[in-house]
Write an enzyme that holds these catalytic residues in place. Structure first.
Site, PDB file in Angstrom:
ATOM      1  N   LYS A  83       6.178  -0.290  16.662  1.00 21.21           N
ATOM      2  CA  LYS A  83       5.801  -1.454  15.852  1.00 21.21           C
ATOM      3  C   LYS A  83       7.013  -1.933  15.071  1.00 21.21           C
ATOM      4  O   LYS A  83       7.650  -1.154  14.359  1.00 21.21           O
ATOM      5  CB  LYS A  83       4.658  -1.120  14.896  1.00 21.21           C
ATOM      6  CG  LYS A  83       4.103  -2.351  14.174  1.00 21.21           C
ATOM      7  CD  LYS A  83       2.762  -2.065  13.531  1.00 21.21           C
ATOM      8  CE  LYS A  83       2.125  -3.344  13.004  1.00 21.21           C
ATOM      9  NZ  LYS A  83       0.762  -3.110  12.486  1.00 21.21           N
ATOM     10  N   SER A 127       7.072  -0.929   8.201  1.00 20.86           N
ATOM     11  CA  SER A 127       6.412  -1.278   6.948  1.00 20.86           C
ATOM     12  C   SER A 127       7.462  -1.516   5.871  1.00 20.86           C
ATOM     13  O   SER A 127       8.387  -0.715   5.714  1.00 20.86           O
ATOM     14  CB  SER A 127       5.469  -0.161   6.499  1.00 20.86           C
ATOM     15  OG  SER A 127       5.023  -0.402   5.176  1.00 20.86           O
ATOM     16  N   MET A 175       0.810  -1.215   0.000  1.00 19.34           N
ATOM     17  CA  MET A 175       0.000   0.000   0.000  1.00 19.34           C
ATOM     18  C   MET A 175       0.846   1.269   0.000  1.00 19.34           C
ATOM     19  O   MET A 175       0.583   2.211  -0.744  1.00 19.34           O
ATOM     20  CB  MET A 175      -0.931   0.007   1.211  1.00 19.34           C
ATOM     21  CG  MET A 175      -1.975  -1.091   1.204  1.00 19.34           C
ATOM     22  SD  MET A 175      -3.246  -0.889  -0.048  1.00 19.34           S
ATOM     23  CE  MET A 175      -4.197   0.457   0.653  1.00 19.34           C
TER      24      MET A 175
END
EC number: 1.3.5.2
Length: 363
Positions: free
Chosen positions: A224, A181, A118
């Site tokens: 994260k 990510s 994405m």
């Protein structure tokens, strides 16, 4: 209509189109109090044995929604009615950006897997702040997952995280710093110890400054991380949450993986892999982080949860809370209630009196 009947129809649609339709439906539901009440009666499980407190926040149950679904806080008003104990929105970047070219999401039903590239598409922090400000309250804790814009150089990444923090400080119950990510070029380089420490110091300083300015406690800061780190990296990252002046208050483990299981050669698209193939890899990272922090730091476990047994395995590995997303694509919203209803039986069967005693027992 049951999700089992609806899923074949949804799976005829492009994955991103199906996602957009579900967000639109939930956004509309958020303005319908009676509809919300009916949905909540169907999907919510109330059991005081599931309640816990972390970071000064109360979690009525340990199952949250992972970042990536409600990127722009459009569905946030309705999502608690699906039974979640907490919601994490985003990833939110300081400025709007389109993300990577389409197609960029791919389902693999046979493997119960998703690959996405994405690239943090979204409307930006100001738009998200406006939506969150309009919420009447937070029936469950709301986390905000922060990322950097694609066109921001890595050496200025901390400016993006601080800018987003400044816009969103009043509207979340915790913040998650996303440096893991695989779909933003170079982002994972920020997981290196020196770069990460510098970034977190800047964000923590801004958090403290805003707290003093507005006479309120600083927000809990979570980090994260990727599932592709080795144990030395995880030990170094774990140390950031220890000591008298920790730079983070908890971890979310893990993001998607760039690795592909040799046993499943069909997962060929580039991007981050999530869903069932990520389960064991994510659990191993959780267990290592739990050991590295001596079980003193809350970990939110995410990656590959498609059943109560999967969620329980993360708790045994050391997770205090868990999050789902890909599992909802394949199992539907009833997955949350299923997990919540079955969890107590799993820990009692193993001889644990409660969730806390089960946590970390296999780490």
């Amino acid at each position: 209509m049951s999700y089992g009947l609806l899923r074949p129809l949804l799976f005829t649609l492009d994955p991103e189109r199906a996602h957009t339709l579900s967000i639109a439906a939930l956004e509309a539901l958020g303005h319908m109090p009676r509809g919300l009440a009916r949905v909540a009666r169907r999907y919510t499980a109330h059991d005081p044995r599931l309640a816990q407190d972390f970071w000064g926040l109360h979690f009525a149950n340990p199952v949250g929604l992972a970042a990536g679904y409600d990127k722009d806080a459009r569905a946030t008003a309705a999502l608690p009615a699906l039974g979640f104990g907490f919601i994490e929105i985003g990833t939110v970047t300081p400025r709007p950006q389109p993300g990577n070219p389409r197609p960029r999401v791919f389902r693999y039903p046979a493997q119960q897997a998703v690959i996405n590239r994405m690239g943090f598409p979204g409307e930006g922090a100001a738009a998200v702040a406006r939506r969150l400000a309009a919420l009447p309250g937070h029936p469950v804790p709301i986390g905000i997952n922060l990322g950097k814009n694609k066109d921001t150089p890595l050496e200025r990444a901390q400016d993006d995280y601080v800018a987003a923090l400044e816009l969103l400080f009043h509207y979340g119950d915790y913040l998650c710093i996303n440096v893991s990510s695989p779909n933003t070029p170079g982002l994972r380089l920020l997981q290196g110890e020196e770069a990460l420490r510098g970034l977190l110091k800047a964000v923590a300083a801004a958090n403290q400054r805003l707290a003093l300015q507005h006479q309120r406690p600083p927000l809990p800061l979570l980090l994260k991380i990727a599932p592709d780190l080795d144990n030395d990296d995880l030990n170094a990252i774990g140390s950031l949450a220890l000591g008298t002046a920790p730079l983070v208050n908890g971890f979310i483990a893990t993001n998607t993986t760039i690795e592909r299981p040799a046993s499943q050669p069909g997962l060929s698209e580039s991007g981050g892999l999530s869903g069932a193939p990520l389960l064991q890899q994510s659990n191993a990272v959780i267990a290592q982080l739990y050991r590295a922090t001596q079980g003193q730091v809350p970990i939110i476990g995410v990656g590959g949860i498609l059943s109560a047994a999967d969620a329980y395995a993360k708790i045994l590995a050391g997770a205090s809370l868990v999050q789902v997303y890909s599992g909802l694509i394949f199992r539907g919203p009833g997955l949350v209630r299923e997990i919540l209803e079955e969890l107590p039986g799993l820990w009692l069967k193993d001889g644990y009196p409660d969730l806390a005693h089960a946590r970390g027992s296999t780490a």
